[in-house]
Design a protein around this motif. Structure first.
Motif, PDB file in Angstrom:
ATOM      1  N   ALA A  85      -1.961   8.326  -1.417  1.00  0.00           N
ATOM      2  CA  ALA A  85      -2.206   6.851  -1.761  1.00  0.00           C
ATOM      3  C   ALA A  85      -3.365   6.435  -1.955  1.00  0.00           C
ATOM      4  CB  ALA A  85      -2.136   6.076  -0.938  1.00  0.00           C
ATOM      5  N   CYS A 105       2.872   4.057  -4.693  1.00  0.00           N
ATOM      6  CA  CYS A 105       4.391   4.474  -3.609  1.00  0.00           C
ATOM      7  C   CYS A 105       4.848   5.525  -4.895  1.00  0.00           C
ATOM      8  CB  CYS A 105       4.549   2.838  -3.954  1.00  0.00           C
ATOM      9  SG  CYS A 105       3.963   2.103  -2.231  1.00  0.00           S
ATOM     10  N   THR A 109       7.259   8.044  -3.442  1.00  0.00           N
ATOM     11  CA  THR A 109       9.071   8.365  -3.140  1.00  0.00           C
ATOM     12  C   THR A 109       9.103   9.488  -3.912  1.00  0.00           C
ATOM     13  OG1 THR A 109       8.282   6.222  -4.353  1.00  0.00           O
ATOM     14  CG2 THR A 109       8.774   5.771  -1.840  1.00  0.00           C
ATOM     15  N   VAL A 118       6.453   5.923   3.152  1.00  0.00           N
ATOM     16  CA  VAL A 118       5.829   5.108   2.823  1.00  0.00           C
ATOM     17  C   VAL A 118       5.122   3.909   2.668  1.00  0.00           C
ATOM     18  CG1 VAL A 118       5.217   4.039   0.350  1.00  0.00           C
ATOM     19  CG2 VAL A 118       6.710   6.656   0.336  1.00  0.00           C
ATOM     20  N   ALA A 119       5.434   2.692   3.300  1.00  0.00           N
ATOM     21  CA  ALA A 119       4.914   1.463   3.149  1.00  0.00           C
ATOM     22  C   ALA A 119       3.909   2.235   4.604  1.00  0.00           C
ATOM     23  CB  ALA A 119       5.765   0.451   4.138  1.00  0.00           C
ATOM     24  N   VAL A 122       0.534   3.055   2.664  1.00  0.00           N
ATOM     25  CA  VAL A 122       0.049   2.996   1.144  1.00  0.00           C
ATOM     26  C   VAL A 122      -0.171   1.496   2.002  1.00  0.00           C
ATOM     27  CG1 VAL A 122       0.565   1.221  -0.842  1.00  0.00           C
ATOM     28  CG2 VAL A 122       1.285   4.267  -0.416  1.00  0.00           C
ATOM     29  N   TYR A 123       0.697   0.386   3.167  1.00  0.00           N
ATOM     30  CA  TYR A 123       0.065  -0.128   3.477  1.00  0.00           C
ATOM     31  C   TYR A 123      -1.722  -0.819   3.920  1.00  0.00           C
ATOM     32  CZ  TYR A 123      -0.747  -4.521   6.709  1.00  0.00           C
ATOM     33  OH  TYR A 123      -1.629  -5.514   7.139  1.00  0.00           O
ATOM     34  N   ILE A 144       4.364  -3.294  -2.773  1.00  0.00           N
ATOM     35  CA  ILE A 144       5.435  -2.105  -2.245  1.00  0.00           C
ATOM     36  C   ILE A 144       6.920  -1.626  -2.722  1.00  0.00           C
ATOM     37  CG2 ILE A 144       5.714  -0.938   0.189  1.00  0.00           C
ATOM     38  CD1 ILE A 144       2.933  -1.560   0.925  1.00  0.00           C
ATOM     39  N   SER A 148       8.259   0.876  -4.311  1.00  0.00           N
ATOM     40  CA  SER A 148       9.126   2.683  -3.828  1.00  0.00           C
ATOM     41  C   SER A 148      10.415   2.860  -3.522  1.00  0.00           C
ATOM     42  CB  SER A 148       9.088   1.898  -2.577  1.00  0.00           C
ATOM     43  OG  SER A 148       7.145   2.182  -1.960  1.00  0.00           O
TER      44      SER A 148
END
Length: 455
Positions: A85, A105, A109, A118-119, A122-123, A144, A148
């Motif tokens: 990421a 994302c 995925t 993923v959340a 990446v967040y 996101i 995603s």
């Protein structure tokens, strides 16, 4: 009264999920409320319908949830997901912050990392990038979600997400079904989604709005120096994709005679088996490459992924149970008959039915499973009469499931907002906009199929 009962039970489930109550507990409660309004016997509706259908879904797809969650957790704990990421976001830069987050994302995925992981991965980078670029934090969940919950969840051929696996059971297809349809849909969704999010960014900037003052779940600054090399980190993702393709072709060449005692065909299980083997390969490679980083914590990561998979599949199984009870009621049967009675194309009927049930259950995989369980055989026979490829049925069903599933009671939406430290009021508008774009694209594809022949 029967239709009122269905609408009331759905509204209450959405409200309670919105308020943070577990659907594992309240899905059966409100399913029985709908059954009560329809005069159906309550205890049999629970033990012989709700639980049976929930258990059937668990049996069919637990290995995918389990291995996907374990793979995602290992990628997270080794820092591999964060490394990928960060490298994508850094390469694209602050001036293209929205595109950078979306692509990060998508890469994760499509490589097999679960939507929830993923959340989490990446967040932190998205928050730092948006703060630096002066983009409102409230736009992060929509970005996101675009990366995603849309293209790489069910549209791009070969994606290993569960929403692309389920149709193989009903149509005898594989994960690479209808590549032209999937790619066209992906381009439309991605282009319109990015245009929407850029419009929202420019509107906020014109109004003088910046990142905003936030204290809830604000991430600590990420030290990229301690992350593994991004190219090494990407190898497990590539292994899942390449392994899935290899195992799909390998298993399709087997003699399926040995399956007769089990009552299944090779076509109905080959995609699940291929993905199981590919995810096992990905997990082993992720651990092997990063063993020095995860040494002494392998059991912890595997256990955490396993526990996380149980919560995810139990939530979805409960939503499947809820939807199955609703689908058994005479009020819904009238609605279902109307949808199946749509003249012209099985693709239109399928897209509408899957979308409605995904919205009812708040689950893409749950709604699609119920729809195809009810009418998958009919759609296949209808399509064969019109010389429509089962691959196209697969792709339309898969993409339609990722439409209205993201209503406020959707578990992934609730989790995403919690990760970002935002509320539905803060950020749901953009998630809903992405949902509308996805839904309209599916029906556009159905229209195109009525005018041209492609798969």
């Amino acid at each position: 009264m029967e239709v009122i009962g269905i609408l009331l039970s759905l509204g209450l489930l959405m409200f309670f999920a919105y308020r943070g109550f577990s659907v594992i507990l309240f899905a059966p409660v409100f399913a029985l409320l709908a059954a009560f309004f329809s005069g159906a016997p309550l205890l049999p509706s629970y033990t012989e319908l709700f639980l049976v259908k929930a258990a059937g879904y668990f049996k069919s797809f637990f290995p995918i949830f389990l291995l996907g969650a374990v793979f995602g957790k290992v990628m997270e704990d080794t820092g591999a997901a964060s490394s990928i990421a960060r490298s994508i976001i850094k390469a694209i830069g602050r001036e293209r912050a929205i595109l950078a987050v979306v692509l990060a994302c998508m890469v994760l995925t499509y490589g097999g990392v679960s939507l929830f992981v993923v959340a989490f991965a990446v967040y932190p980078f998205a928050a730092a990038l948006f703060k630096e670029a002066g983009i409102p934090k409230r736009l992060i969940p929509g970005v996101i979600a675009l990366g995603s919950f849309t293209v790489t969840m069910d549209a791009l051929p070969g994606t290993p997400q569960i929403q692309n696996v389920i149709p193989t059971k009903y149509f005898g297809t594989n994960l690479y079904a209808a590549p032209v349809t999937g790619v066209i849909g992906s381009v439309i969704i991605l282009a319109l989604g990015l245009l929407w999010m850029e419009y929202r960014r420019k509107k906020a900037r014109a109004g003088g709005e910046g990142y905003g003052q936030h204290t809830l779940n604000e991430p600590e600054p990420v030290n990229g120096d301690n992350l593994p090399h991004p190219l090494l980190s990407a190898l497990p993702l590539l292994a899942v994709l390449a392994g899935n393709l290899f195992f799909t072709r390998w298993i399709s060449g087997w003699d399926g005679g040995f399956l007769k005692p089990y009552g299944v065909t090779l076509a109905s299980v080959q995609s699940t088996w291929s993905l199981i083997l590919a995810l096992v390969l990905g997990v082993l490679l992720a651990i092997g490459i990063n063993y020095g980083r995860i040494k002494g914590q392998v059991a912890k990561s595997l256990n955490a992924g396993t526990i996380g998979s149980l919560l995810a599949i139990l939530n979805t199984s409960s939503e499947v149970g809820f939807g199955s009870v609703i689908a058994s009621l005479s009020g819904f049967k009238a609605i279902s008959a109307a949808m199946l009675g749509i003249k012209g194309s099985p693709l239109l009927s399928e897209a509408l039915t899957v979308n409605v049930l995904a919205g009812v259950t708040g689950s893409a995989s749950g709604g699609m499973s119920i729809a195809l369980e009810i009418a998958g055989k009919q759609y296949l026979e209808w399509a064969q009469r019109l010389h429509i490829s089962p691959d196209v049925l697969h792709r339309i069903a898969s993409m339609a499931s990722g439409g209205m599933d993201t209503l406020p009671h959707n578990g992934a939406v609730i989790t995403l907002l919690a990760i970002c430290g935002l509320t539905h009021k803060d950020a749901y508008k953009d998630i809903f906009a992405v949902t509308v774009i996805k839904t309209l694209t599916v029906f556009l594809l159905v229209l195109l199929h009525s005018m041209f022949v492609f798969s």
